[in-house]
Scaffold this motif. Sequence first.
Motif, PDB file in Angstrom:
ATOM      1  N   ALA A 262      -9.177 -29.053   2.284  1.00  0.00           N
ATOM      2  CA  ALA A 262      -9.792 -30.300   2.738  1.00  0.00           C
ATOM      3  C   ALA A 262     -10.870 -30.033   3.780  1.00  0.00           C
ATOM      4  CB  ALA A 262      -8.719 -31.227   3.304  1.00  0.00           C
ATOM      5  N   CYS A 265     -13.891 -28.664   2.018  1.00  0.00           N
ATOM      6  CA  CYS A 265     -14.555 -29.733   1.260  1.00  0.00           C
ATOM      7  C   CYS A 265     -15.516 -30.515   2.137  1.00  0.00           C
ATOM      8  CB  CYS A 265     -13.517 -30.673   0.647  1.00  0.00           C
ATOM      9  SG  CYS A 265     -12.800 -30.065  -0.891  1.00  0.00           S
ATOM     10  N   ARG A 266     -15.148 -30.732   3.379  1.00  0.00           N
ATOM     11  CA  ARG A 266     -16.009 -31.508   4.277  1.00  0.00           C
ATOM     12  C   ARG A 266     -17.313 -30.768   4.576  1.00  0.00           C
ATOM     13  NH1 ARG A 266     -10.859 -32.965   6.405  1.00  0.00           N
ATOM     14  NH2 ARG A 266     -10.906 -31.268   7.943  1.00  0.00           N
ATOM     15  N   THR A 269     -19.275 -30.827   0.720  1.00  0.00           N
ATOM     16  CA  THR A 269     -19.657 -32.101   0.112  1.00  0.00           C
ATOM     17  C   THR A 269     -20.642 -32.845   1.006  1.00  0.00           C
ATOM     18  OG1 THR A 269     -17.447 -32.236  -0.852  1.00  0.00           O
ATOM     19  CG2 THR A 269     -18.764 -34.246  -0.881  1.00  0.00           C
ATOM     20  N   LYS A 274     -20.209 -39.475  -3.563  1.00  0.00           N
ATOM     21  CA  LYS A 274     -19.122 -39.985  -4.394  1.00  0.00           C
ATOM     22  C   LYS A 274     -18.439 -38.880  -5.196  1.00  0.00           C
ATOM     23  CE  LYS A 274     -20.916 -44.676  -4.890  1.00  0.00           C
ATOM     24  NZ  LYS A 274     -21.275 -45.753  -5.846  1.00  0.00           N
ATOM     25  N   ARG A 276     -15.966 -35.867  -5.763  1.00  0.00           N
ATOM     26  CA  ARG A 276     -14.689 -35.456  -5.196  1.00  0.00           C
ATOM     27  C   ARG A 276     -14.280 -34.122  -5.804  1.00  0.00           C
ATOM     28  NH1 ARG A 276     -16.269 -38.469  -2.215  1.00  0.00           N
ATOM     29  NH2 ARG A 276     -15.445 -40.477  -1.524  1.00  0.00           N
ATOM     30  N   SER A 278     -11.122 -31.263  -6.208  1.00  0.00           N
ATOM     31  CA  SER A 278      -9.672 -31.077  -6.110  1.00  0.00           C
ATOM     32  C   SER A 278      -9.329 -29.682  -6.601  1.00  0.00           C
ATOM     33  CB  SER A 278      -8.936 -32.137  -6.929  1.00  0.00           C
ATOM     34  OG  SER A 278      -9.360 -32.123  -8.281  1.00  0.00           O
ATOM     35  N   THR A 291     -15.022 -34.469  -9.794  1.00  0.00           N
ATOM     36  CA  THR A 291     -14.954 -35.802 -10.379  1.00  0.00           C
ATOM     37  C   THR A 291     -15.919 -36.723  -9.660  1.00  0.00           C
ATOM     38  OG1 THR A 291     -13.130 -36.424  -8.917  1.00  0.00           O
ATOM     39  CG2 THR A 291     -12.538 -35.568 -11.077  1.00  0.00           C
ATOM     40  N   ALA A 292     -16.495 -37.651 -10.418  1.00  0.00           N
ATOM     41  CA  ALA A 292     -17.401 -38.655  -9.850  1.00  0.00           C
ATOM     42  C   ALA A 292     -17.534 -39.783 -10.849  1.00  0.00           C
ATOM     43  CB  ALA A 292     -18.763 -38.045  -9.536  1.00  0.00           C
TER      44      ALA A 292
END
Length: 329
Positions: A262, A265-266, A269, A274, A276, A278, A291-292
């Motif tokens: 996580a 990811c910050r 991204t 929008k 994401r 995982s 995914t978006a």
Amino acid sequence: MQPLFLHPRDLDLDAPHLFWATPPDDALTASLATLGQTTPALVFPGEGRPVLAAGARRAAVLRVLRGRTLCAVAVEPQDMEPELAALPEPLRLGAVYLASNLGRAVTDAMAVAAARYFVAAGGAEAYETLAASRLFPDGDRRGALVSRWLALPPALDALLEAGHVPLGAAGALAALGAATLDALWPLLTAVRWSRANLANALTWLTEAARLAGEAPEAILGRCGALDLPGRGLSPNDLAAGVLAALRRARYPATTTLEARFAALCRTVTPRGSKVRLSPSQGFEADAVTVTATAKSPAELARIAADIAAMAAAPDLPRLLRVAHEDDPA
């Protein structure tokens, strides 16, 4: 049946067989004050003072209305079925009270209260014969759940009534030791548990204890869950925090990787994106799922630009191999 007019204060309104008696509400009080008593109570005459069999709420209201008497009907043994008349008085009282209240919607807590009374008065067979068959229609699984609940300490009944603990958790709670239940008490009273959430919490706790070779209460004492109820969290945040603490205790490696993923990811991204990311299940593969959702060509173009920026991000290689990265701490 013989009609009687009794002073309400002459009756015991706290007798154990009145297991569903609750304080009267304003509507009943107003009705009795203005219209009077329209439905008689039931009493057993006995050798001493009459014993109230049904009508505790009416009697409670009439106690505070000056000059009022309670209209009751005396139920004599000859008025009953022979099998009922032959029962010991505690069971006879409970059976008559139950029969006179079967028009009510029976909550889980009410079913447990009735079950505890009949088991105490005559054992499990008396409960099954006199109460369970009336409380639960054929195929109603609540009957089995109530039987499991009876193995729990009666103190838990208040949590069932308050909605903190569901009847469906009876089996999982009954499998715990007394010391573990005592240690869990602050969390059981602080959180309104769903069956699924409580099942997960207890599974994680007991599995973590088994893997560590310790008692569950020892795991509970150091995982941080018990520190959360006093922090003024919202109900949802409190429940989420407790579950997260117990899950960390069971899956320390996985939750550490999730936190590291996580954080990366910050950095990868773009803000406001929008898109994401995982990880693979269990971080078993060096891959991420992207995914978006786009609702217009413009949104799709923005998503494509964000993905291109993410592909060039310096931290992307670390994100793809997060399970192999040494813990920076």
